[in-house]
Enzyme design. Structure first.
Site, PDB file in Angstrom:
ATOM      1  N   CYS A 100      69.593  44.109  87.559  1.00 23.86           N
ATOM      2  CA  CYS A 100      68.271  44.614  87.924  1.00 23.86           C
ATOM      3  C   CYS A 100      67.248  43.930  87.025  1.00 23.86           C
ATOM      4  O   CYS A 100      67.278  44.096  85.803  1.00 23.86           O
ATOM      5  CB  CYS A 100      68.193  46.134  87.756  1.00 23.86           C
ATOM      6  SG  CYS A 100      66.539  46.806  88.041  1.00 23.86           S
ATOM      7  N   HIS A 159      70.929  39.240  98.022  1.00 22.64           N
ATOM      8  CA  HIS A 159      69.617  39.456  98.613  1.00 22.64           C
ATOM      9  C   HIS A 159      69.499  38.707  99.931  1.00 22.64           C
ATOM     10  O   HIS A 159      69.969  37.572 100.052  1.00 22.64           O
ATOM     11  CB  HIS A 159      68.506  38.965  97.677  1.00 22.64           C
ATOM     12  CG  HIS A 159      68.400  39.755  96.415  1.00 22.64           C
ATOM     13  ND1 HIS A 159      67.604  40.865  96.302  1.00 22.64           N
ATOM     14  CD2 HIS A 159      69.019  39.603  95.219  1.00 22.64           C
ATOM     15  CE1 HIS A 159      67.735  41.364  95.075  1.00 22.64           C
ATOM     16  NE2 HIS A 159      68.584  40.613  94.404  1.00 22.64           N
ATOM     17  N   GLU A 184      66.420  48.478  98.613  1.00 18.96           N
ATOM     18  CA  GLU A 184      67.483  48.209  97.651  1.00 18.96           C
ATOM     19  C   GLU A 184      68.787  48.888  98.052  1.00 18.96           C
ATOM     20  O   GLU A 184      68.802  50.062  98.443  1.00 18.96           O
ATOM     21  CB  GLU A 184      67.069  48.665  96.248  1.00 18.96           C
ATOM     22  CG  GLU A 184      65.979  47.798  95.644  1.00 18.96           C
ATOM     23  CD  GLU A 184      65.955  47.885  94.130  1.00 18.96           C
ATOM     24  OE1 GLU A 184      67.021  47.717  93.499  1.00 18.96           O
ATOM     25  OE2 GLU A 184      64.864  48.133  93.575  1.00 18.96           O
ATOM     26  N   CYS A 227      61.414  45.208  92.750  1.00 22.66           N
ATOM     27  CA  CYS A 227      62.777  44.736  92.485  1.00 22.66           C
ATOM     28  C   CYS A 227      62.660  43.361  91.844  1.00 22.66           C
ATOM     29  O   CYS A 227      62.211  42.405  92.488  1.00 22.66           O
ATOM     30  CB  CYS A 227      63.587  44.668  93.778  1.00 22.66           C
ATOM     31  SG  CYS A 227      65.254  43.985  93.563  1.00 22.66           S
ATOM     32  N   GLY A 246      64.971  40.811  93.327  1.00 20.04           N
ATOM     33  CA  GLY A 246      64.459  40.535  94.656  1.00 20.04           C
ATOM     34  C   GLY A 246      63.252  39.610  94.623  1.00 20.04           C
ATOM     35  O   GLY A 246      63.097  38.736  95.485  1.00 20.04           O
TER      36      GLY A 246
END
Length: 321
Positions: free
Chosen positions: A117, A208, A257, A266, A269
């Protein structure tokens, strides 16, 4: 303002809340069973609620407070609940490590493990510096076996901004992973709920799927997000970024997510989005990513094949469990 609550779960009791700071105690198993001396003792565990661009997690010092592995998924679900818990997109345990300065052990709000993360790791950097666990402003953090390099920018003894070397993006379809005919999924067609989309798939330590759109503000993300996340072409499910390109230096992004749902930001992301933008010839290599919770600056150094992410890290409040 003081608000006092009492609610009993299977293992946890909310003793109260003061100005938004949760004061929780874990019930002593001996007391629950009515067994002998020591039954009045309560085991307290401290937590810190932190957020990066609104992507919020509950942070626990795993070096000072040991929790059995089998108890963590349920604890994570309880803590992450925004109505009856502390509230957050998940829980992150900060542990000692022999391979880096610290380990980040991350869980989604549904209790499942996650690999990385970006917003969370920035807050890890702030946590360890602000609490005196390190005096260094360049640290390493390992998560799911991969080491990331953080530079901490502090003011008056507190970290405000963190720059993270997120490493090289993984584009090989089998390693993202995503099921497709080619070696990479770049501008790859996918059908979701009877509608055709085009996606570019990137792993930044977690999977992703980046989907470009003309309008993301009116997107009913709660309707389409779960179908991307659990699509059969993603063996480990996926995070999905819905992106509008504003200009060569700026994009707007919303994210669904894996294991959590829509979040305000994110970090991984945002990194995957910039990589996808560059691969599709839509932006330059240094991009501002505008998220619901704020802005991140992401740079893909293509010569070194490294992605750098810079953004804020903020402490919200602390309490005890």
């Amino acid at each position: 303002m003081k608000i006092w609550l009492l609610r009993i779960w299977k293992k946890y009791v909310i003793l109260g809340s003061v100005s938004g700071t949760g004061i929780w105690k874990r019930r002593n198993p001996a007391k629950m069973a009515g067994k002998g001396e020591g039954s009045d003792k309560e085991v307290a565990m401290r937590f810190t609620k932190m957020q990066g661009c609104g992507n919020d997690y509950v942070y626990i010092d795993g070096g000072a407070q040991h929790i059995l592995a089998e108890e963590k998924p349920e604890l994570v679900r309880r803590l992450s609940d925004r109505h009856f818990g502390v509230g957050g997109d998940g829980v992150i345990f900060i542990n000692p490590s022999t391979e880096a300065d610290f380990e980040m052990e991350m869980y989604n709000a549904d209790g499942t493990r996650a690999e990385m993360c970006g917003n969370g790791i920035r807050c890890v950097g702030k946590f360890v510096y602000d609490k005196g666990l390190t005096e260094k402003t360049d640290i390493t953090v390992i998560s799911a076996g991969k080491v990331k390099y953080l530079t901490l920018f502090a003011k008056d003894g507190k970290v405000e901004t963190v720059r993270v070397n997120m490493g090289a993006p993984e584009l090989a379809a089998g390693l993202v992973p995503v099921v497709c005919d080619g070696k990479q999924a770049v501008d790859e067609p996918i059908q979701v709920r009877g509608r055709d989309y085009r996606m570019t798939c990137v792993s930044m330590g977690n999977p992703h799927a980046v989907v470009f759109m003309d309008d993301v503000e009116s997107l009913a993300i709660e309707e389409i997000g779960p179908f991307f996340e659990n699509h059969e072409r993603f063996p480990r499910r996926t995070n999905t970024e819905f992106v509008r390109v504003i200009d060569k230096d700026t994009v707007q992004m919303r994210v669904w997510e894996r294991g959590t749902g829509e979040t305000l930001a994110c970090g991984t992301g945002a990194c995957a989005t910039v990589v996808a933008c560059v691969l599709n010839g839509l932006t330059r290599e240094n991009v501002t990513v505008k998220l619901l919770g704020g802005d991140l600056t992401v740079t893909w150094d293509r010569e070194a094949d490294l992605v750098y992410m810079t953004g804020p890290a903020t402490t919200v409040f602390e309490g005890e469990i």
